[in-house]
Design a protein around this motif. Sequence first.
Motif, PDB file in Angstrom:
ATOM      1  N   GLU A 297       0.843  -1.199   0.000  1.00 51.05           N
ATOM      2  CA  GLU A 297       0.000   0.000   0.000  1.00 51.05           C
ATOM      3  C   GLU A 297       0.879   1.249   0.000  1.00 51.05           C
ATOM      4  O   GLU A 297       2.008   1.240   0.518  1.00 51.05           O
ATOM      5  N   ASP A 298       0.363   2.338  -0.564  1.00 48.77           N
ATOM      6  CA  ASP A 298       1.130   3.583  -0.608  1.00 48.77           C
ATOM      7  C   ASP A 298       1.566   4.019   0.783  1.00 48.77           C
ATOM      8  O   ASP A 298       2.708   4.449   0.993  1.00 48.77           O
ATOM      9  N   TYR A 299       0.651   3.899   1.756  1.00 41.08           N
ATOM     10  CA  TYR A 299       0.972   4.386   3.094  1.00 41.08           C
ATOM     11  C   TYR A 299       2.108   3.581   3.733  1.00 41.08           C
ATOM     12  O   TYR A 299       2.868   4.107   4.552  1.00 41.08           O
ATOM     13  N   GLU A 300       2.241   2.303   3.346  1.00 44.84           N
ATOM     14  CA  GLU A 300       3.331   1.488   3.886  1.00 44.84           C
ATOM     15  C   GLU A 300       4.680   2.026   3.431  1.00 44.84           C
ATOM     16  O   GLU A 300       5.656   2.036   4.201  1.00 44.84           O
TER      17      GLU A 300
ATOM     18  N   ILE B 233      -4.362   6.698   5.655  1.00 52.83           N
ATOM     19  CA  ILE B 233      -4.784   5.595   6.523  1.00 52.83           C
ATOM     20  C   ILE B 233      -6.188   5.822   7.094  1.00 52.83           C
ATOM     21  O   ILE B 233      -6.518   6.932   7.525  1.00 52.83           O
TER      22      ILE B 233
END
Length: 242
Positions: A2-5, A34
């Motif tokens: 995921e982008d946030y990761e 998130i």
Amino acid sequence: MEDYEQYIKNGDSFVKKEKFMDAIREYTKAYDAIKEDDLKAEICYKLSQCYFSLDHKSTENPLKYAGESLELHRKLGDRELEIMDLINIGYIYLDSGERDSAISYFDRAIEEADKAKDVQLFALTNNAKAEALSTLKSKKAEAMKIYDNVIELSEKSEDWENYFEALYGKINILRDTDINAAFDLGKKGLDKIDSIMESIKTKKDKKEFKASVGYLYDSVSDIAMELENIDEAMKIASRAME
């Protein structure tokens, strides 16, 4: 991924390099992306620490995100992380010079740790309160009693991290009033480290443990130098390298 990761990974990397503004930029991207409360709380905690590392005099953003993290962990019923949030807020206040507010939050953390029957968190929170009290001349005796209690409690549970933090706190208090007593206590602490090392089986674990208490060797060596005991200071330095 995921982008946030990736944003979190980038932020963590910047923190290691102490590039806190860059870390804040990446963590903020993660915060915006998130939705899950547990992950949002984690990012809030990271943001609060980064903002405070960037500027200890400005508490608005550190307290904003620390408070949000606390609310989310309370909502999730995660008492352990709620206690860590209370400690985080306490240290933000303490390091910015607002000692009374810091002690208030440390007291709340102690109360929650006691309810949870978590010995390690109880020791951790009491160490934090003692640290705050030790900055006041009129409260040093109270801080010493707390440190003594933590030392006794953490030795029984073999919680060596909190044990040596409490011992270090005692040494710092004594250093201002009776430097010889501080030195004697410090040397006993180093002997305790040797004793614990004998019970650790692997070289890796021995190395990691000794590294985790390296600050105690530095402190006792510094005291030896203050006492103009150069030979003892060199012996301590040598012990640290063994």
